[in-house]
Scaffold this motif. Structure first.
Motif, PDB file in Angstrom:
ATOM      1  N   MET A  51      13.876  -1.846   7.509  1.00 11.23           N
ATOM      2  CA  MET A  51      12.801  -0.736   7.721  1.00 11.23           C
ATOM      3  C   MET A  51      12.012  -0.611   8.738  1.00 11.23           C
ATOM      4  SD  MET A  51      13.291   1.754   4.507  1.00 11.23           S
ATOM      5  CE  MET A  51      12.155   2.645   4.900  1.00 11.23           C
ATOM      6  N   LEU A  52      10.996  -2.045   8.163  1.00  3.62           N
ATOM      7  CA  LEU A  52       9.790  -2.165   9.441  1.00  3.62           C
ATOM      8  C   LEU A  52      10.264  -2.858  10.670  1.00  3.62           C
ATOM      9  CD1 LEU A  52       7.805  -3.428   6.827  1.00  3.62           C
ATOM     10  CD2 LEU A  52       7.424  -1.384   7.875  1.00  3.62           C
ATOM     11  N   THR A  53      10.979  -3.776   9.862  1.00  6.77           N
ATOM     12  CA  THR A  53      11.680  -3.420  11.769  1.00  6.77           C
ATOM     13  C   THR A  53      11.706  -3.003  13.167  1.00  6.77           C
ATOM     14  OG1 THR A  53      12.809  -5.598  11.041  1.00  6.77           O
ATOM     15  CG2 THR A  53      13.144  -6.040  13.005  1.00  6.77           C
ATOM     16  N   GLY A  54      12.489  -1.774  12.703  1.00  6.76           N
ATOM     17  CA  GLY A  54      12.786  -0.743  13.608  1.00  6.76           C
ATOM     18  C   GLY A  54      11.598   0.178  13.752  1.00  6.76           C
ATOM     19  N   MET A  55      10.616   0.167  12.686  1.00  7.93           N
ATOM     20  CA  MET A  55       8.822   0.871  13.229  1.00  7.93           C
ATOM     21  C   MET A  55       8.097   0.032  14.183  1.00  7.93           C
ATOM     22  SD  MET A  55       7.693   1.772   9.477  1.00  7.93           S
ATOM     23  CE  MET A  55       9.138   2.516   8.334  1.00  7.93           C
ATOM     24  N   ASN A  56       7.308   1.045  15.091  1.00  5.52           N
ATOM     25  CA  ASN A  56       6.499  -0.105  16.095  1.00  5.52           C
ATOM     26  C   ASN A  56       4.755   0.513  15.027  1.00  5.52           C
ATOM     27  OD1 ASN A  56       4.450  -0.360  18.183  1.00  5.52           O
ATOM     28  ND2 ASN A  56       4.894   1.202  19.175  1.00  5.52           N
ATOM     29  N   LEU A  57       5.179  -1.135  14.863  1.00  4.37           N
ATOM     30  CA  LEU A  57       3.850  -1.313  13.850  1.00  4.37           C
ATOM     31  C   LEU A  57       2.175  -1.517  14.590  1.00  4.37           C
ATOM     32  CD1 LEU A  57       5.174  -2.362  10.548  1.00  4.37           C
ATOM     33  CD2 LEU A  57       4.222  -0.359  11.166  1.00  4.37           C
ATOM     34  N   ALA A  58       2.772  -2.089  16.314  1.00  4.53           N
ATOM     35  CA  ALA A  58       1.542  -2.586  16.520  1.00  4.53           C
ATOM     36  C   ALA A  58       0.602  -1.468  17.208  1.00  4.53           C
ATOM     37  CB  ALA A  58       2.312  -2.876  18.377  1.00  4.53           C
ATOM     38  N   ARG A  59       0.660  -0.293  17.050  1.00  6.53           N
ATOM     39  CA  ARG A  59      -0.595   0.438  17.107  1.00  6.53           C
ATOM     40  C   ARG A  59      -1.170   1.207  15.775  1.00  6.53           C
ATOM     41  NH1 ARG A  59       1.596   5.637  19.259  1.00  6.53           N
ATOM     42  NH2 ARG A  59       3.092   5.247  17.383  1.00  6.53           N
ATOM     43  N   VAL A  60      -0.118   0.427  14.420  1.00  2.78           N
ATOM     44  CA  VAL A  60      -1.414   0.572  13.175  1.00  2.78           C
ATOM     45  C   VAL A  60      -1.938  -0.918  12.784  1.00  2.78           C
ATOM     46  CG1 VAL A  60      -0.459   1.035  10.882  1.00  2.78           C
ATOM     47  CG2 VAL A  60       0.824   1.577  12.657  1.00  2.78           C
ATOM     48  N   SER A  61      -3.001  -0.154  12.098  1.00  2.00           N
ATOM     49  CA  SER A  61      -4.151  -1.212  11.789  1.00  2.00           C
ATOM     50  C   SER A  61      -3.469  -2.012  10.415  1.00  2.00           C
ATOM     51  CB  SER A  61      -5.399  -0.829  11.589  1.00  2.00           C
ATOM     52  OG  SER A  61      -5.910  -0.196  10.122  1.00  2.00           O
ATOM     53  N   ALA A  62      -3.821  -3.183   9.778  1.00  2.00           N
ATOM     54  CA  ALA A  62      -3.271  -3.674   8.642  1.00  2.00           C
ATOM     55  C   ALA A  62      -4.061  -3.581   7.432  1.00  2.00           C
ATOM     56  CB  ALA A  62      -4.095  -4.941   8.899  1.00  2.00           C
ATOM     57  N   SER A  63      -5.648  -2.886   7.819  1.00  2.00           N
ATOM     58  CA  SER A  63      -5.710  -2.105   6.410  1.00  2.00           C
ATOM     59  C   SER A  63      -5.380  -1.077   6.344  1.00  2.00           C
ATOM     60  CB  SER A  63      -7.581  -1.314   7.062  1.00  2.00           C
ATOM     61  OG  SER A  63      -7.552  -0.822   7.689  1.00  2.00           O
ATOM     62  N   ALA A  64      -4.357  -0.084   7.007  1.00  2.00           N
ATOM     63  CA  ALA A  64      -4.287   0.414   7.470  1.00  2.00           C
ATOM     64  C   ALA A  64      -2.569   0.489   6.189  1.00  2.00           C
ATOM     65  CB  ALA A  64      -3.418   2.117   8.224  1.00  2.00           C
ATOM     66  N   GLY A 115      -6.784   4.797   4.893  1.00  2.00           N
ATOM     67  CA  GLY A 115      -6.177   4.195   5.937  1.00  2.00           C
ATOM     68  C   GLY A 115      -7.446   4.916   7.397  1.00  2.00           C
ATOM     69  N   LEU A 116      -8.413   4.637   6.827  1.00  2.00           N
ATOM     70  CA  LEU A 116      -9.342   5.026   8.431  1.00  2.00           C
ATOM     71  C   LEU A 116      -9.582   3.728   8.787  1.00  2.00           C
ATOM     72  CD1 LEU A 116     -11.773   6.999   6.370  1.00  2.00           C
ATOM     73  CD2 LEU A 116     -10.025   8.370   8.145  1.00  2.00           C
ATOM     74  N   HIS A 117      -9.650   3.961   9.818  1.00  2.00           N
ATOM     75  CA  HIS A 117     -10.769   2.354  10.924  1.00  2.00           C
ATOM     76  C   HIS A 117     -11.484   3.683  11.334  1.00  2.00           C
ATOM     77  CE1 HIS A 117      -7.892   5.472  13.567  1.00  2.00           C
ATOM     78  NE2 HIS A 117      -8.525   5.086  14.497  1.00  2.00           N
ATOM     79  N   TRP A 118     -12.534   2.291  11.813  1.00  2.00           N
ATOM     80  CA  TRP A 118     -13.803   2.127  12.821  1.00  2.00           C
ATOM     81  C   TRP A 118     -13.350   3.102  13.882  1.00  2.00           C
ATOM     82  CZ3 TRP A 118     -18.132   3.873  12.127  1.00  2.00           C
ATOM     83  CH2 TRP A 118     -19.713   2.780  13.805  1.00  2.00           C
TER      84      TRP A 118
END
Length: 182
Positions: A51-64, A115-118
């Protein structure tokens, strides 16, 4: 008296035989449980990886991502918490918390778990928060929790410097804005 002993010995032999059979069954059940748990874990990892392989996680922060995983783990306990908070597909709210980046570790943890980021340009923490987590943010941060206001359409100014001077910004800031636009 001899019959009493022989009856008891016979009864003890029956009990020992049954205990041995039950212990064998328990050993088989324990081995089967361990095997099923191992297979389940491998299948869950394979499913999640696919499932994760098919998602674009490059825009999501590690903390989220970590906050989302912890949220799933929290909700998987007995199911009652997920129902009380509106399920996994609950309403989400674009949220902004006006507080510096240099917050106490306890508060920073709350921000990251939600899930907040600076967001340095706006001077606060932003992101999409489930409606169920919003009360926790309000409890910790009070009226520093803001929902970003709707952007109102404005008449464009003839120049950046004119708009900056009209709003009372110092001349240096106006020059920075003009440099950013060019």
């Amino acid at each position: 008296m001899a019959t009493t002993h022989s009856t008891r010995i016979k009864k003890l032999g029956t009990i020992d035989t049954e205990l041995a059979a039950l212990r064998d069954q328990r050993a088989w059940i324990d081995a089967r449980i361990a095997n099923l748990e191992s297979t389940r874990k491998e299948e869950l990892i394979a499913l999640t990886t696919n499932m994760l392989t098919g998602m674009n996680l490059a825009r999501v922060s590690a903390s989220a991502i970590c906050a989302a995983l912890h949220d799933v783990l929290d909700r998987s306990g007995d199911g009652r918490r997920a129902e009380a908070e509106g399920g996994l597909d609950g309403e989400t709210v674009e949220t902004f918390v006006r507080i510096t980046r240099n917050v106490a570790i306890r508060k920073r943890t709350v921000l990251e778990q939600c899930g907040l980021h600076w967001h340095g340009r706006d001077g606060g923490w932003s992101g999409v928060v489930s409606a169920a987590r919003l009360p926790r943010l309000r409890e910790v941060f009070g009226d520093r929790v803001e929902r970003p206001p709707l952007i109102e359409e404005r008449q464009p100014h003839s120049s950046v410097q004119e708009s900056a001077h009209g709003s009372g910004l110092p001349r240096r800031r106006a020059q920075q804005q003009a440099d950013e636009l060019s």
